[in-house]
Design a protein around this motif. Structure first.
Motif, PDB file in Angstrom:
ATOM      1  N   PHE A   1      99.191 146.124  45.801  1.00  0.00           N
ATOM      2  CA  PHE A   1     100.176 145.097  46.143  1.00  0.00           C
ATOM      3  C   PHE A   1     101.310 145.677  46.986  1.00  0.00           C
ATOM      4  O   PHE A   1     101.809 145.024  47.908  1.00  0.00           O
ATOM      5  CB  PHE A   1     100.735 144.455  44.873  1.00  0.00           C
ATOM      6  N   ALA A   2     101.718 146.896  46.671  1.00  0.00           N
ATOM      7  CA  ALA A   2     102.771 147.537  47.467  1.00  0.00           C
ATOM      8  C   ALA A   2     102.300 147.747  48.903  1.00  0.00           C
ATOM      9  O   ALA A   2     103.034 147.458  49.859  1.00  0.00           O
ATOM     10  CB  ALA A   2     103.171 148.864  46.828  1.00  0.00           C
ATOM     11  N   HIS A   3     101.081 148.237  49.074  1.00  0.00           N
ATOM     12  CA  HIS A   3     100.534 148.471  50.417  1.00  0.00           C
ATOM     13  C   HIS A   3     100.476 147.169  51.211  1.00  0.00           C
ATOM     14  O   HIS A   3     100.831 147.138  52.404  1.00  0.00           O
ATOM     15  CB  HIS A   3      99.142 149.082  50.297  1.00  0.00           C
ATOM     16  N   ALA A   4     100.031 146.097  50.561  1.00  0.00           N
ATOM     17  CA  ALA A   4      99.930 144.810  51.241  1.00  0.00           C
ATOM     18  C   ALA A   4     101.298 144.290  51.669  1.00  0.00           C
ATOM     19  O   ALA A   4     101.406 143.529  52.646  1.00  0.00           O
ATOM     20  CB  ALA A   4      99.245 143.790  50.335  1.00  0.00           C
ATOM     21  N   ALA A   5     102.352 144.704  50.964  1.00  0.00           N
ATOM     22  CA  ALA A   5     103.708 144.267  51.276  1.00  0.00           C
ATOM     23  C   ALA A   5     104.423 145.227  52.226  1.00  0.00           C
ATOM     24  O   ALA A   5     105.615 145.078  52.493  1.00  0.00           O
ATOM     25  CB  ALA A   5     104.513 144.123  49.987  1.00  0.00           C
ATOM     26  N   GLY A   6     103.699 146.241  52.721  1.00  0.00           N
ATOM     27  CA  GLY A   6     104.294 147.195  53.645  1.00  0.00           C
ATOM     28  C   GLY A   6     105.157 148.237  52.981  1.00  0.00           C
ATOM     29  O   GLY A   6     106.036 148.830  53.613  1.00  0.00           O
TER      30      GLY A   6
END
Length: 252
Positions: free
Chosen positions: A98-103
């Motif tokens: 989720f962190a990766h998807a949010a940049g």
């Protein structure tokens, strides 16, 4: 200027996300420990809490737990080192997605509830926990109380350890937290704000019986599951600022 990190346990709801509470707390903290679905939280809650942290520039950390939704992760469980290693990896991977998807990316990891206490004194579990952190991302900081076996294990593996103290919990004369349910275990807002300043500015805490103990911390914890969490977070942040203490993520 002295500096302290202010962390809070976040995303600890299910189904209908408690956006109001978390949204009110987030502006006042510098690091968020986000539940990874084992003691609280679900995929949608994790995703939304990560987005809220990114919006406010708050460092994202994984709040990993024993698999105990019914007991909110506060019940001790027998678990092997191998199973704990897999459990920690699983939760790190979930939140990191989720962190990766949010940049963004994960910055730290902290055990929750019973796992926090079990890894404080059990060297084998502490080593399994930190091996999982290293295997996932050796740049992650490990958050634990001073004297914890978890910090010793982190040091052995050359991981960064952050010493944690608690703004809103009372201490006993041995330097440990008072057990929940005992008088003085949970501090009121004004008490918590004063304790936060004493720890951050003076490396000390006044324990339940009135003695002053040395207590050095890199990060201060607030509990986001309190009904007054938003008011508490603002009061602690305001008190630290008034004392000339810069609140900033320890991992920034």
């Amino acid at each position: 200027m002295k500096r302290i990190d202010l962390n809070c346990d976040m995303g600890e709801s299910f189904g209908v996300w408690n956006m109001g509470q978390d949204a009110q707390v987030m502006p006042w903290i510098s690091s968020a420990n986000i539940a990874c679905g084992m003691h609280a939280g679900d995929p949608a809650t994790m995703q939304r809490t990560v987005a809220l942290a990114v919006q406010h520039g708050v460092a994202i950390g994984a709040h990993v737990s024993l698999p105990d939704l019914q007991g909110f992760g506060r019940r001790a469980m027998a678990i092997s080192a191998a199973d704990l290693h897999a459990l920690v990896l699983y939760q790190l991977g979930a939140l990191a997605g989720f962190a990766h998807a949010a940049g963004a990316r994960l910055r730290h990891v902290k055990a929750h509830g019973a796992l926090y206490h079990q890894t404080t004194g059990d060297a084998a579990l502490a080593q399994a926990f930190t091996r999982a952190v290293r295997d996932f991302d050796a740049q992650l900081a490990v958050v634990a109380q001073s004297g914890s076996a978890l910090l010793d294990a982190a040091q052995t593996l050359h991981l960064r350890g952050l010493r944690e103290a608690f703004a809103d919990r009372g201490y006993d004369n041995d330097g440990k937290l008072l057990a929940r349910g005992t008088p003085g275990a949970l501090l009121e807002t004004a008490q918590a704000a004063a304790q936060a300043v004493m720890i951050a500015a003076h490396d000390a805490v006044v324990e339940h019986h009135g003695a002053r103990l040395t207590l050095t911390a890199d990060t201060l914890c607030l509990h986001g599951d309190r009904d007054d969490a938003a008011m508490l977070a603002q009061a602690v942040r305001d008190a630290l600022t008034a004392a000339g203490i810069d609140v900033q993520a320890a991992t920034s």
